[in-house]
Design an enzyme around this catalytic site. Structure first.
Site, PDB file in Angstrom:
ATOM      1  N   HIS A 143      -9.003  14.402   0.871  1.00  0.00           N
ATOM      2  CA  HIS A 143      -8.353  15.482   0.127  1.00  0.00           C
ATOM      3  C   HIS A 143      -8.771  16.811   0.754  1.00  0.00           C
ATOM      4  O   HIS A 143      -9.966  17.055   0.951  1.00  0.00           O
ATOM      5  CB  HIS A 143      -8.824  15.499  -1.326  1.00  0.00           C
ATOM      6  CG  HIS A 143      -8.500  14.281  -2.125  1.00  0.00           C
ATOM      7  ND1 HIS A 143      -7.472  14.252  -3.039  1.00  0.00           N
ATOM      8  CD2 HIS A 143      -9.062  13.047  -2.166  1.00  0.00           C
ATOM      9  CE1 HIS A 143      -7.437  13.058  -3.621  1.00  0.00           C
ATOM     10  NE2 HIS A 143      -8.385  12.304  -3.114  1.00  0.00           N
TER      11      HIS A 143
ATOM     12  N   HIS B  83      -8.252   8.238   2.643  1.00  0.00           N
ATOM     13  CA  HIS B  83      -7.629   9.566   2.623  1.00  0.00           C
ATOM     14  C   HIS B  83      -8.682  10.619   2.350  1.00  0.00           C
ATOM     15  O   HIS B  83      -9.638  10.386   1.628  1.00  0.00           O
ATOM     16  CB  HIS B  83      -6.501   9.647   1.590  1.00  0.00           C
ATOM     17  CG  HIS B  83      -6.887   9.189   0.213  1.00  0.00           C
ATOM     18  ND1 HIS B  83      -7.017   7.860  -0.119  1.00  0.00           N
ATOM     19  CD2 HIS B  83      -7.170   9.889  -0.908  1.00  0.00           C
ATOM     20  CE1 HIS B  83      -7.361   7.758  -1.386  1.00  0.00           C
ATOM     21  NE2 HIS B  83      -7.478   8.977  -1.901  1.00  0.00           N
TER      22      HIS B  83
ATOM     23  N   HIS C 269      -3.969   1.251   8.530  1.00  0.00           N
ATOM     24  CA  HIS C 269      -4.548   0.998   7.207  1.00  0.00           C
ATOM     25  C   HIS C 269      -6.055   0.751   7.297  1.00  0.00           C
ATOM     26  O   HIS C 269      -6.509  -0.212   7.890  1.00  0.00           O
ATOM     27  CB  HIS C 269      -3.868  -0.207   6.543  1.00  0.00           C
ATOM     28  CG  HIS C 269      -4.370  -0.449   5.157  1.00  0.00           C
ATOM     29  ND1 HIS C 269      -3.865   0.198   4.059  1.00  0.00           N
ATOM     30  CD2 HIS C 269      -5.372  -1.237   4.697  1.00  0.00           C
ATOM     31  CE1 HIS C 269      -4.522  -0.193   2.973  1.00  0.00           C
ATOM     32  NE2 HIS C 269      -5.439  -1.082   3.336  1.00  0.00           N
TER      33      HIS C 269
ATOM     34  N   CYS D 130       0.665   3.363   3.160  1.00  0.00           N
ATOM     35  CA  CYS D 130       1.354   2.759   4.311  1.00  0.00           C
ATOM     36  C   CYS D 130       2.860   2.981   4.179  1.00  0.00           C
ATOM     37  O   CYS D 130       3.549   3.223   5.173  1.00  0.00           O
ATOM     38  CB  CYS D 130       1.039   1.266   4.415  1.00  0.00           C
ATOM     39  SG  CYS D 130      -0.576   0.925   5.151  1.00  0.00           S
TER      40      CYS D 130
ATOM     41  N   CYS E 105       0.864  -1.187   0.000  1.00  0.00           N
ATOM     42  CA  CYS E 105       0.000   0.000   0.000  1.00  0.00           C
ATOM     43  C   CYS E 105       0.896   1.231   0.000  1.00  0.00           C
ATOM     44  O   CYS E 105       1.711   1.411   0.911  1.00  0.00           O
ATOM     45  CB  CYS E 105      -0.907  -0.025   1.230  1.00  0.00           C
ATOM     46  SG  CYS E 105      -1.742   1.542   1.531  1.00  0.00           S
TER      47      CYS E 105
ATOM     48  N   ASN F 253     -12.848  10.009  -2.064  1.00  0.00           N
ATOM     49  CA  ASN F 253     -13.380   9.166  -3.129  1.00  0.00           C
ATOM     50  C   ASN F 253     -13.431   7.731  -2.629  1.00  0.00           C
ATOM     51  O   ASN F 253     -12.436   7.229  -2.105  1.00  0.00           O
ATOM     52  CB  ASN F 253     -12.497   9.266  -4.374  1.00  0.00           C
ATOM     53  CG  ASN F 253     -12.448  10.680  -4.923  1.00  0.00           C
ATOM     54  OD1 ASN F 253     -13.489  11.319  -5.065  1.00  0.00           O
ATOM     55  ND2 ASN F 253     -11.255  11.182  -5.197  1.00  0.00           N
TER      56      ASN F 253
HETATM   57  P1  5GP Z   1      -7.854   9.148  -5.010  1.00  0.00           P
HETATM   58  O1  5GP Z   1      -7.828   9.177  -6.504  1.00  0.00           O
HETATM   59  O2  5GP Z   1      -7.680   7.724  -4.497  1.00  0.00           O
HETATM   60  O3  5GP Z   1      -8.992   9.865  -4.389  1.00  0.00           O
HETATM   61  O4  5GP Z   1      -6.591   9.971  -4.546  1.00  0.00           O
HETATM   62  C1  5GP Z   1      -5.295   9.472  -4.521  1.00  0.00           C
HETATM   63  C2  5GP Z   1      -4.370  10.661  -4.573  1.00  0.00           C
HETATM   64  O5  5GP Z   1      -3.082  10.226  -4.188  1.00  0.00           O
HETATM   65  C3  5GP Z   1      -4.228  11.273  -5.963  1.00  0.00           C
HETATM   66  O6  5GP Z   1      -4.645  12.635  -5.921  1.00  0.00           O
HETATM   67  C4  5GP Z   1      -2.742  11.126  -6.283  1.00  0.00           C
HETATM   68  O7  5GP Z   1      -2.209  12.233  -6.962  1.00  0.00           O
HETATM   69  C5  5GP Z   1      -2.123  10.942  -4.911  1.00  0.00           C
HETATM   70  N1  5GP Z   1      -0.915  10.133  -4.903  1.00  0.00           N
HETATM   71  C6  5GP Z   1      -0.739   8.910  -5.482  1.00  0.00           C
HETATM   72  N2  5GP Z   1       0.484   8.443  -5.248  1.00  0.00           N
HETATM   73  C7  5GP Z   1       1.120   9.389  -4.478  1.00  0.00           C
HETATM   74  C8  5GP Z   1       2.434   9.468  -3.916  1.00  0.00           C
HETATM   75  O8  5GP Z   1       3.275   8.569  -4.054  1.00  0.00           O
HETATM   76  N3  5GP Z   1       2.716  10.593  -3.212  1.00  0.00           N
HETATM   77  C9  5GP Z   1       1.808  11.604  -3.023  1.00  0.00           C
HETATM   78  N4  5GP Z   1       2.214  12.662  -2.311  1.00  0.00           N
HETATM   79  N5  5GP Z   1       0.566  11.552  -3.542  1.00  0.00           N
HETATM   80  C10 5GP Z   1       0.225  10.461  -4.262  1.00  0.00           C
HETATM   81 ZN    ZN Z   2      -2.295   1.455   3.687  1.00  0.00          ZN
END
Ligand code: 5GP
Ligand code: ZN
Length: 112
Positions: free
Chosen positions: A100, A98, A45, A6, A3, A85
């Site tokens: 945002h 997470h 997690h 994680c 993950c 999301n």
């Molecule tokens: P989701 O699409 O699941 O709502 O959001 C995941 C977010 O994680 C995305 O906005 C993406 O840009 C961010 N993200 C993915 N991998 C990484 C990473 O390795 N580092 C950081 N800082 N953000 C990440």
């Molecule tokens: Zn995790």
């Protein structure tokens, strides 16, 4: 566990941190959608909002208690959005809960 969040929590993947304590971590999104785009995660997690339970929801309320402080300390002064999301139709791309925090610009489109 494979993950990425994680791994960010344990430091094996680097991140630019906005806030950290023993329970939660806030770090800047690698692909910002607004001038200030921070992700707030529980260190433990939890795969998504679908997996919030009576046993772990204290961490979620703790995250929401900290969000205004994180937003303010990151320079957001005029409002922000908090989004999570959950699942395929919402295009969740990382399966570690997470939230945002999006701010620093006037957002005109409203999804809801
Ligand atoms: P989701 O699409 O699941 O709502 O959001 C995941 C977010 O994680 C995305 O906005 C993406 O840009 C961010 N993200 C993915 N991998 C990484 C990473 O390795 N580092 C950081 N800082 N953000 C990440
Ligand atoms: Zn995790």
């Amino acid at each position: 566990m494979d993950c990425i969040f994680c791994k960010i929590t344990d430091g094996s993947i680097p991140s630019r941190k906005a806030y950290e304590d023993d329970k939660i971590l806030a770090f800047y999104d690698i692909n910002p959608q607004t001038p200030v785009h921070i992700l707030v995660i529980p260190k433990a997690h939890i795969p998504s909002v679908d997996f919030i339970t009576e046993e772990n929801s204290d961490t979620v309320s703790y995250i929401f208690e900290k969000i205004p402080k994180i937003a303010k300390e990151s320079g957001i002064t005029n409002g922000y959005r908090v989004i999570s999301n959950c699942g395929e139709d919402a295009a969740q791309s990382v399966e570690h809960l997470h939230f945002h925090i999006l701010g620093g610009a006037k957002m005109l489109e409203k999804m809801a």
